[in-house]
Design an enzyme around this catalytic site. Sequence first.
Site, PDB file in Angstrom:
ATOM      1  N   CYS A 119       0.275   1.745   9.298  1.00  0.00           N
ATOM      2  CA  CYS A 119       1.067   0.958   8.363  1.00  0.00           C
ATOM      3  C   CYS A 119       0.614  -0.496   8.313  1.00  0.00           C
ATOM      4  O   CYS A 119       0.507  -1.164   9.315  1.00  0.00           O
ATOM      5  CB  CYS A 119       2.518   1.043   8.827  1.00  0.00           C
ATOM      6  SG  CYS A 119       3.532  -0.299   8.320  1.00  0.00           S
ATOM      7  N   CYS A 168       6.688  -7.740   6.180  1.00  0.00           N
ATOM      8  CA  CYS A 168       7.875  -7.270   6.905  1.00  0.00           C
ATOM      9  C   CYS A 168       8.345  -8.386   7.828  1.00  0.00           C
ATOM     10  O   CYS A 168       7.520  -9.077   8.443  1.00  0.00           O
ATOM     11  CB  CYS A 168       7.550  -6.016   7.721  1.00  0.00           C
ATOM     12  SG  CYS A 168       9.006  -5.350   8.577  1.00  0.00           S
ATOM     13  N   CYS A 225       2.273  -4.169  15.322  1.00  0.00           N
ATOM     14  CA  CYS A 225       2.106  -3.725  13.934  1.00  0.00           C
ATOM     15  C   CYS A 225       1.445  -4.811  13.096  1.00  0.00           C
ATOM     16  O   CYS A 225       1.872  -5.971  13.117  1.00  0.00           O
ATOM     17  CB  CYS A 225       3.482  -3.371  13.371  1.00  0.00           C
ATOM     18  SG  CYS A 225       3.527  -3.240  11.577  1.00  0.00           S
ATOM     19  N   CYS A 254       7.431  -6.654  14.755  1.00  0.00           N
ATOM     20  CA  CYS A 254       7.033  -5.789  15.876  1.00  0.00           C
ATOM     21  C   CYS A 254       5.601  -6.175  16.263  1.00  0.00           C
ATOM     22  O   CYS A 254       4.709  -6.172  15.410  1.00  0.00           O
ATOM     23  CB  CYS A 254       7.104  -4.317  15.481  1.00  0.00           C
ATOM     24  SG  CYS A 254       8.725  -3.845  14.817  1.00  0.00           S
ATOM     25  N   CYS A 256       3.717   8.327   1.252  1.00  0.00           N
ATOM     26  CA  CYS A 256       4.262   7.293   2.126  1.00  0.00           C
ATOM     27  C   CYS A 256       4.301   5.997   1.316  1.00  0.00           C
ATOM     28  O   CYS A 256       3.269   5.541   0.831  1.00  0.00           O
ATOM     29  CB  CYS A 256       3.381   7.146   3.367  1.00  0.00           C
ATOM     30  SG  CYS A 256       3.889   5.794   4.444  1.00  0.00           S
ATOM     31  N   GLU A 259       0.824  -1.207   0.000  1.00  0.00           N
ATOM     32  CA  GLU A 259       0.000   0.000   0.000  1.00  0.00           C
ATOM     33  C   GLU A 259       0.854   1.251   0.000  1.00  0.00           C
ATOM     34  O   GLU A 259       2.023   1.223   0.376  1.00  0.00           O
ATOM     35  CB  GLU A 259      -0.905   0.003   1.231  1.00  0.00           C
ATOM     36  CG  GLU A 259      -0.116  -0.016   2.510  1.00  0.00           C
ATOM     37  CD  GLU A 259      -0.932  -0.456   3.705  1.00  0.00           C
ATOM     38  OE1 GLU A 259      -2.137  -0.682   3.564  1.00  0.00           O
ATOM     39  OE2 GLU A 259      -0.340  -0.566   4.777  1.00  0.00           O
TER      40      GLU A 259
HETATM   41  S1  SF4 Z   1       6.553  -1.535  12.663  1.00  0.00           S
HETATM   42 FE1  SF4 Z   1       5.775  -3.113  11.253  1.00  0.00          FE
HETATM   43  S2  SF4 Z   1       6.484  -2.526   9.197  1.00  0.00           S
HETATM   44 FE2  SF4 Z   1       7.708  -1.357  10.710  1.00  0.00          FE
HETATM   45  S3  SF4 Z   1       9.527  -2.643  11.090  1.00  0.00           S
HETATM   46 FE3  SF4 Z   1       8.045  -3.243  12.669  1.00  0.00          FE
HETATM   47  S4  SF4 Z   1       6.926  -4.990  11.775  1.00  0.00           S
HETATM   48 FE4  SF4 Z   1       7.998  -3.945  10.087  1.00  0.00          FE
END
Ligand code: SF4
Length: 369
Positions: free
Chosen positions: A361, A128, A135, A132, A121, A108
Amino acid sequence: MSEPLPLVFESPRRGQPPRHWADLTPTQRRELVEAAGHRAYRARQLSAHYFEGLRTDPGEWTDLPETVRASLAASFMPDLLREVRTQTADHGDTVKTLWRLYDNALVESVLMRYPDRVTMCVSSQAGCGMACPFCATGQGGLQRNLSTAEIVEQVVDGSRRLRHGDIDGHRVSNVVFMGMGEPMANYKAVIGAVRQLVTPTPDGLGMSARGITVSTVGLVPRMQQLATEGIPVTLALSLHAADDELRDELVPINTRWNVDEVVNAAWEYARQTKRRVSIEYALIRDVNDQAFRADLLAKVLKRRGNWGWVHVNLIPLNPTPGSRWTASRRRDEAEFVRRLRDKGVPVTVRDTRGREIDGACGQLAATDR
Ligand code: SF4
């Protein structure tokens, strides 16, 4: 706009997106155009169409003979992004697009208009691998790195929307690598895209490096490498916690490069590039938003007695549905800000664009899987 039937691309390279004009340097473009049997100056014409005119439809390349247009388009301008869905929010000032790539991966991008600038953005990876826990993107793991052109195309699409009046504004003035993915884990393609953005027209988009922000959770060797590229982009370090115990949990890569190491690398980046580093800190209720953590953050960031190298950007967390991680209470956020300001730390609270369209995100793609 709804999605058309499955895509057919011109002979994709095995396991990689098809080669695109925006993957190539000006020299490579000339060489490949000549190797394909065309005159070298066609390369400059194609670059002017793509980077200045934002035209990928060969029907619009009226300065080229009709006989060469189709073959040049087939060789160099494959469709890399197919629009799945676009949503607008903030009274039309935020436009978020979900894209399907040649191998069905979803990413996106978000275009945001502010009074003084237009920011794009972009995503640098499909998914990813940084995991995290707060997220949405991190929960799905990494699918693959994006190519340079897949990143540049997101910016070109934003520029085209502005030109067509889908969103008011003159041009994309800022690009932030804060969409899906960890940009430093796809360093080569990301720096390649940055080069295409800052190369003067017609060979690139002609943006200012000062308008570009590359974020990272703290891949120290890549932060050090970025400082040597000679392109003074802004570095944004997603810190989210100022002590290793909590950061190990919130940003698992911290077990590889700890708080001290990533903050030192950020400080070194500011010293070498003379660019102020942005420290990103997502405020998460009762997790990292206690007053004593603001004091700790100020302590960790203080370098050689001054704050000139850094700016703290607090981000009210946009909660993922069903997640235990949620935004701070207003009063806790206010106290956090006050503590930092009292110590002289430059700090702002980020405007949370796109809340009504799952603007954090990765959330749009996550809901579509
Ligand atoms: S916040 Fe999400 S997109 Fe950003 S590095 Fe951590 S897991 Fe990856």
